[in-house]
Design a protein around this motif. Sequence first.
Motif, PDB file in Angstrom:
ATOM      1  N   PHE A  37       0.948  -1.242   0.157  1.00 21.33           N
ATOM      2  CA  PHE A  37       0.023  -0.106  -0.141  1.00 21.33           C
ATOM      3  C   PHE A  37       0.799   1.296  -0.058  1.00 21.33           C
ATOM      4  CE2 PHE A  37       0.766  -1.618   4.236  1.00 21.33           C
ATOM      5  CZ  PHE A  37       1.420  -0.392   4.756  1.00 21.33           C
ATOM      6  N   LEU A  38       2.077   1.152   0.176  1.00 22.75           N
ATOM      7  CA  LEU A  38       2.813   2.290   0.370  1.00 22.75           C
ATOM      8  C   LEU A  38       3.284   2.826  -1.248  1.00 22.75           C
ATOM      9  CD1 LEU A  38       5.483   1.470   2.924  1.00 22.75           C
ATOM     10  CD2 LEU A  38       3.485   2.863   3.275  1.00 22.75           C
ATOM     11  N   GLU A  51      -4.409   9.708  11.768  1.00 22.82           N
ATOM     12  CA  GLU A  51      -5.923   9.431  11.648  1.00 22.82           C
ATOM     13  C   GLU A  51      -5.895   8.168  12.790  1.00 22.82           C
ATOM     14  OE1 GLU A  51      -9.432   9.535  10.140  1.00 22.82           O
ATOM     15  OE2 GLU A  51      -7.548  11.105   9.641  1.00 22.82           O
ATOM     16  N   VAL A  52      -5.070   7.528  13.052  1.00 25.84           N
ATOM     17  CA  VAL A  52      -5.317   6.230  14.004  1.00 25.84           C
ATOM     18  C   VAL A  52      -5.534   6.865  15.454  1.00 25.84           C
ATOM     19  CG1 VAL A  52      -4.144   4.364  15.331  1.00 25.84           C
ATOM     20  CG2 VAL A  52      -3.827   4.615  12.748  1.00 25.84           C
ATOM     21  N   ILE A  75      -5.217   3.564   3.106  1.00 27.21           N
ATOM     22  CA  ILE A  75      -4.012   4.326   2.446  1.00 27.21           C
ATOM     23  C   ILE A  75      -3.663   3.445   1.131  1.00 27.21           C
ATOM     24  CG2 ILE A  75      -1.420   4.237   2.524  1.00 27.21           C
ATOM     25  CD1 ILE A  75      -1.580   4.960   5.755  1.00 27.21           C
ATOM     26  N   GLY A  76      -4.024   2.104   1.160  1.00 31.02           N
ATOM     27  CA  GLY A  76      -3.900   1.541  -0.059  1.00 31.02           C
ATOM     28  C   GLY A  76      -5.008   1.825  -0.976  1.00 31.02           C
ATOM     29  N   GLU A  89      -7.732  -0.522   9.595  1.00 30.15           N
ATOM     30  CA  GLU A  89      -8.647   0.199   8.747  1.00 30.15           C
ATOM     31  C   GLU A  89      -7.916   1.437   8.069  1.00 30.15           C
ATOM     32  OE1 GLU A  89     -11.873   1.996  10.935  1.00 30.15           O
ATOM     33  OE2 GLU A  89     -12.557   0.152  11.743  1.00 30.15           O
ATOM     34  N   VAL A  90      -7.028   2.165   8.763  1.00 31.52           N
ATOM     35  CA  VAL A  90      -6.440   3.189   8.074  1.00 31.52           C
ATOM     36  C   VAL A  90      -5.504   2.683   6.876  1.00 31.52           C
ATOM     37  CG1 VAL A  90      -4.453   5.045   8.479  1.00 31.52           C
ATOM     38  CG2 VAL A  90      -6.566   4.791  10.154  1.00 31.52           C
ATOM     39  N   ILE A  91      -4.855   1.511   7.353  1.00 32.08           N
ATOM     40  CA  ILE A  91      -3.746   0.896   6.426  1.00 32.08           C
ATOM     41  C   ILE A  91      -4.393   0.611   4.989  1.00 32.08           C
ATOM     42  CG2 ILE A  91      -2.252  -0.827   5.818  1.00 32.08           C
ATOM     43  CD1 ILE A  91      -0.871   0.847   7.466  1.00 32.08           C
ATOM     44  N   GLU A  92      -5.626   0.134   5.176  1.00 29.07           N
ATOM     45  CA  GLU A  92      -6.564  -0.061   4.043  1.00 29.07           C
ATOM     46  C   GLU A  92      -6.827   1.016   3.240  1.00 29.07           C
ATOM     47  OE1 GLU A  92      -9.936  -2.826   5.083  1.00 29.07           O
ATOM     48  OE2 GLU A  92      -8.469  -3.976   6.067  1.00 29.07           O
TER      49      GLU A  92
END
Length: 161
Positions: A64-65, A115-116, A156-157, A151-154
Amino acid sequence: MNLVENNKPATSLINKQEKSLDMAQVSKIFLTLRAVYGKKFLASFQSSEQMQAAQAIWSEALWFLNEDQVNEGLSRCIHLEDWDPNIPQFIRLATGLPDKNEAVARVLSGNTPDEVSYRIRKGIGSWDIGHQTQATIKTRVMGMYDDIYMEVIEEIGEDHE
């Protein structure tokens, strides 16, 4: 490549998304970590096969980066860190997301630039934060962290696609 723990497939984003970071970016990460940390980084791998396997895992984990985030993570390694990061640490360096303890401190202080921490603080609520003990707030943050972090990682992806 699927990560497996106790002979069960991992239920991470890696398996759900079937995506990966470009291997050129992963090679750039490993070359930089090798240059910055030298033998300390290389000691993690006993063979070139182990290094290749690790690169494949990093590729899946960092899917996702974007290039700017990879560069930010590498810059922070070069300028701020005395240790070679593992995958979760590199993600936090690249995205600016907090670990659990940082999230607790940010929620308690009211300083939630990421955001987290912001979502956790909002989920707990200002009234509870002002009327519950720090130990209770810490327990609540720790309980909410993993789901909100993922959720935040998703998201970002999704933005990266």
